[in-house]
Each structure stands twice: as C-alpha cells, then as structure tokens.
Scaffold this motif. Structure first.
Motif, mmCIF file in Angstrom:
data_model
loop_
_atom_site.group_PDB
_atom_site.id
_atom_site.type_symbol
_atom_site.label_atom_id
_atom_site.label_comp_id
_atom_site.label_asym_id
_atom_site.label_seq_id
_atom_site.Cartn_x
_atom_site.Cartn_y
_atom_site.Cartn_z
ATOM 1 N N LEU A 17 154.148 115.479 -0.904
ATOM 2 C CA LEU A 17 154.259 114.176 0.209
ATOM 3 C C LEU A 17 154.511 112.955 -0.375
ATOM 4 O O LEU A 17 154.985 112.297 0.131
ATOM 5 C CB LEU A 17 153.440 114.552 1.287
ATOM 6 N N GLU A 18 153.805 112.522 -1.539
ATOM 7 C CA GLU A 18 153.777 111.250 -1.914
ATOM 8 C C GLU A 18 155.076 110.885 -2.510
ATOM 9 O O GLU A 18 155.403 109.716 -2.727
ATOM 10 C CB GLU A 18 152.661 111.128 -3.007
ATOM 11 N N THR A 19 156.014 111.932 -2.896
ATOM 12 C CA THR A 19 157.279 111.762 -3.608
ATOM 13 C C THR A 19 158.319 111.309 -2.391
ATOM 14 O O THR A 19 159.347 110.774 -2.829
ATOM 15 C CB THR A 19 157.608 112.777 -4.440
ATOM 16 N N TYR B 126 155.674 109.423 9.750
ATOM 17 C CA TYR B 126 155.501 110.657 10.830
ATOM 18 C C TYR B 126 154.096 110.646 11.270
ATOM 19 O O TYR B 126 153.876 110.997 12.482
ATOM 20 C CB TYR B 126 155.929 111.904 9.799
ATOM 21 N N PRO B 127 153.111 110.464 10.458
ATOM 22 C CA PRO B 127 151.583 110.600 11.124
ATOM 23 C C PRO B 127 151.481 109.529 12.184
ATOM 24 O O PRO B 127 150.889 109.787 13.372
ATOM 25 C CB PRO B 127 150.804 110.547 9.878
ATOM 26 N N ILE B 128 151.954 108.286 11.806
ATOM 27 C CA ILE B 128 151.974 107.330 12.831
ATOM 28 C C ILE B 128 152.526 107.806 14.195
ATOM 29 O O ILE B 128 152.073 107.412 15.309
ATOM 30 C CB ILE B 128 152.306 105.955 12.155
ATOM 31 N N ALA B 129 153.987 108.025 14.020
ATOM 32 C CA ALA B 129 154.773 108.370 15.218
ATOM 33 C C ALA B 129 154.036 109.547 15.892
ATOM 34 O O ALA B 129 153.983 109.600 17.155
ATOM 35 C CB ALA B 129 155.956 108.772 14.690
ATOM 36 N N SER B 130 153.454 110.645 15.365
ATOM 37 C CA SER B 130 152.963 111.615 16.122
ATOM 38 C C SER B 130 151.687 111.370 16.710
ATOM 39 O O SER B 130 151.231 111.564 17.896
ATOM 40 C CB SER B 130 152.667 112.951 15.024
ATOM 41 N N LEU B 131 150.718 110.374 16.161
ATOM 42 C CA LEU B 131 149.685 109.857 16.666
ATOM 43 C C LEU B 131 150.138 109.112 17.907
ATOM 44 O O LEU B 131 149.529 109.147 19.126
ATOM 45 C CB LEU B 131 148.673 108.946 15.863
#
Length: 55
Positions: free
Chosen positions: A9-11, A18-23
C-alpha cells in the motif's frame, strides 16, 4: 502478512485518501442516523411497534 500489505500500500500514490474518506462517510452516516432517530415522531414509533401484535 500485515507487513506485506503495508509495503504494497505504501507504493500506491494517494492511498491515504481512502481511509479518511471512509471515516468521513461512516461518521456522516451515523450522525445522520442519530438525528433521524431522535427527530422521528413518537406516535409513528408507537404505531410501528404495535404492528406485530395487531391482529
């Protein structure tokens, strides 16, 4: 296993969005649900709760 996923995922560029949007989506859904529940009419709730025993 987690290290493998993390390295993959770091690449990806911009993956932190995505985690911010899902939160935000999850938070806004539950805030909306909270307001909907507390603004629902009490007589309608009573009517719906008596449906299974009305016969």
């Amino acid at each position: 296993m987690l290290k493998f996923v993390q390295e993959s995922l770091e690449t990806i560029a911009g993956v932190a969005v995505y985690p911010i949007a899902s939160l935000l989506i999850c938070f806004s859904f539950f805030v909306g649900l909270f307001f909907w529940v507390f603004t629902y009419k009490k007589d309608k709730i009573k009517e719906l709760s008596e449906l299974p025993i009305k016969d």
